[in-house]
Design an enzyme around this catalytic site. Structure first.
Site, PDB file in Angstrom:
ATOM      1  N   LYS A 109      22.773  56.468  32.644  1.00  0.00           N
ATOM      2  CA  LYS A 109      22.361  56.401  31.236  1.00  0.00           C
ATOM      3  C   LYS A 109      21.729  55.027  31.005  1.00  0.00           C
ATOM      4  CE  LYS A 109      24.345  57.417  26.711  1.00  0.00           C
ATOM      5  NZ  LYS A 109      25.579  57.598  25.959  1.00  0.00           N
ATOM      6  N   ASP A 121      12.498  53.943  24.716  1.00  0.00           N
ATOM      7  CA  ASP A 121      12.118  53.266  25.962  1.00  0.00           C
ATOM      8  C   ASP A 121      12.931  53.737  27.161  1.00  0.00           C
ATOM      9  OD1 ASP A 121      14.582  52.210  25.386  1.00  0.00           O
ATOM     10  OD2 ASP A 121      13.938  50.122  25.285  1.00  0.00           O
ATOM     11  N   ARG A 179      25.479  71.328  26.795  1.00  0.00           N
ATOM     12  CA  ARG A 179      25.868  71.156  25.396  1.00  0.00           C
ATOM     13  C   ARG A 179      25.618  72.445  24.628  1.00  0.00           C
ATOM     14  NH1 ARG A 179      24.142  65.456  25.054  1.00  0.00           N
ATOM     15  NH2 ARG A 179      23.891  64.852  27.223  1.00  0.00           N
ATOM     16  N   ASP A 244      23.936  68.768  19.793  1.00  0.00           N
ATOM     17  CA  ASP A 244      23.555  68.282  21.127  1.00  0.00           C
ATOM     18  C   ASP A 244      24.606  67.325  21.684  1.00  0.00           C
ATOM     19  OD1 ASP A 244      22.240  66.898  18.836  1.00  0.00           O
ATOM     20  OD2 ASP A 244      21.855  65.365  20.340  1.00  0.00           O
TER      21      ASP A 244
END
Ligand code: AMP
Ligand code: MG
Length: 471
Positions: A109, A121, A179, A244
């Site tokens: 992540k 970004d 999810r 989500d």
């Protein structure tokens, strides 16, 4: 290579439309900030050389057997529909099957942009990485189903948010990253072939006992009801319960604007962007029902008789409150040291919570003080506590082991927001001692730490009024 990860990847065998294959972006000077050796062992990962591991978990080196990909999903964010979201700053490296037989995702992540990054970004700052590492590992130690943290790596690069901040990558481990929003993505596009493939994958992977969509819905709902009741019993506020961010396997996921309450209030909100209080503490069970209803809706296209399915699924979802309530009351009974069930228990619990609201009690410390007989000191007007204490005293007659039960149910140490913020500020200045100390203390939340700093509520100057998304 001194690092070996026994990959056994299954998500990458799903059809193309489920993800985009790509590699992580390059980082300038990866260095290992935290390495979760216990979790690595459990997952069968061998890493002798942490400098080398930092290259892998910073994204520069793709380890043998990895199949890096960014997953696509959709979701309702604050109730509004987004038809396409996805791993905008994350990358699935692959899966391992641990020594416990559990399949787990390994995800980076903060590993750089993907086709799902939109304006972002693809990077993460050190602050959100530290917060997620501490929060998720604390939740694990508290016994709450959760994603976990395998590694935190400083990238050596800066990220720009409001100011320049040191960049970092968190390695997140999860039962999977599927999810409610993953189902919604295919349902909304009318792609029933993909939806069926996802259903088959999820049932085989997480709910092998489920014989079809209705049974899956029931099982997912049950795990959500239990999870939210567990959060409530610890004063945890997730802060961004978008569809989500609801993981199908039932783990807590996405530690952004989350917090453990200090002073109890049923409508407490932390998230700086939650202006209407949609995800307030006391709203979490209702939002969970809403989210489960969206999951039900996403399964409808798989049903041949859709009218009948709507009726059946509605009835299933209407069963949420009963399951939740049973879980919730069981958790709060245990917090009071009660093992037997009696009719007046609900009233006893609710009266305590009302006293705590009125008396501005620190949620964690009041419950932790119950077995010591000092809970009254946590209410602004301690005399108001005494009538309730007498009722409870009477109720405890004939209960064996109440103190021991309370001591293993009511944590003494939780990851308090002001302490996390202090650990972040120090880590950003290059000093990781507090982060490591806090991580270690949070590993045994039912034990009294030597330093009272870990259990003390924030002073007025220390209070962090809002928390922010990890972006
Ligand atoms: P979250 O708030 O973490 O649930 O993220 C919501 C959506 O925004 C997801 O699709 C993320 O992938 C995306 N996102 C969040 N932060 C970033 C970032 N820094 N760069 C790219 N995408 C991001
Ligand atoms: Mg998310």
């Amino acid at each position: 290579m001194a690092i070996s990860i026994p990959f056994d990847n299954s998500y990458g065998r799903l059809p193309d439309g489920f993800y985009t294959r790509q590699n992580a972006g390059h980082v300038s000077a990866p260095s290992m900030m935290a390495w979760n050796a216990d979790l690595a062992d459990l997952m069968g990962i061998k890493a002798d050389d942490l400098a080398e591991a930092a290259q892998v978990f910073g994204g520069n080196v793709i380890p043998d057997g990895a199949d890096p990909l960014a997953q696509v999903y959709a979701g309702h964010q604050f109730g509004g529909w987004s038809a396409q979201l996805g791993d905008g700053r994350a990358l699935l490296l692959g899966e391992t099957i641990g020594t416990d037989g559990q399949r787990r995702d390994i995800q980076l992540k903060g590993s750089g942009p993907t086709p799902y990054s939109r304006a972002g970004d693809g990077r993460a700052g050190l602050g959100p990485v530290v917060r997620e590492y501490l929060m998720s590992e604390a939740m694990h130690a508290l016994g709450v189903p959760t994603t976990r943290a395998l590694a935190a790596v400083r990238t050596g690069d800066q990220v720009f948010r409001d100011t320049m901040l040191p960049g970092a990558v968190l390695t997140r481990v999860a039962a999977s990253h599927i999810r409610v929003g993953t189902f919604q993505y295919f349902a909304a596009r009318g792609d029933t072939v993909a939806l069926q493939a996802l259903l088959d994958h999820v049932i085989a992977r997480h709910y092998p006992e489920a014989m079809g969509p209705a049974q899956l819905l029931k099982a997912v709902m049950r795990r959500q009801a239990k999870l939210i009741a567990h959060w409530m019993s610890l004063g945890f506020i997730h802060g961004v319960m978008n569809t989500d961010n609801v993981q199908i396997a039932g783990e807590t996921i996405d530690y952004g604007p989350c917090a453990f309450m200090d002073i109890y209030h049923p409508q407490r909100v932390f998230s700086s962007i939650d202006r209407s209080g949609r995800y307030a503490y006391g709203n979490q069970p209702n939002i969970a029902i809403w989210n489960v209803a969206q999951f039900a809706t996403s399964l409808i296209p798989l049903m041949t008789d859709r009218e009948a399915a709507i009726e059946e699924f509605t009835e299933i979802v209407n069963g949420f409150p009963a399951i939740y309530q049973e879980e919730w009351i069981a958790r709060f009974r245990a917090k009071l040291g009660l093992t037997r069930q009696e009719d007046d228990d609900l009233q006893l619990i609710e009266e305590l919570l009302a006293l705590m609201t009125e008396g501005q009690a620190d949620f964690t410390n009041l419950f932790a003080a119950l077995p010591n007989g000092t809970a009254r000191d946590h209410i602004t007007d301690p005399a108001q506590f005494d009538a309730w204490a007498e009722l409870r005293h009477a109720r405890l007659v004939g209960e064996d082991g109440a103190d021991a039960l309370m001591r293993r149910t009511n944590p003494i140490v939780i990851p308090r927001t002001h302490l996390i913020e202090e650990a972040i500020v120090r880590a950003a200045a290059g000093d990781d001692d507090m982060f490591h100390d806090m991580h270690s203390i949070l590993g045994t939340p039912f034990e009294m730490p030597d330093d009272p700093k870990w259990t003390r509520p924030p002073t007025p100057e220390e209070i962090v009024p809002a928390t922010f998304c990890g972006t």
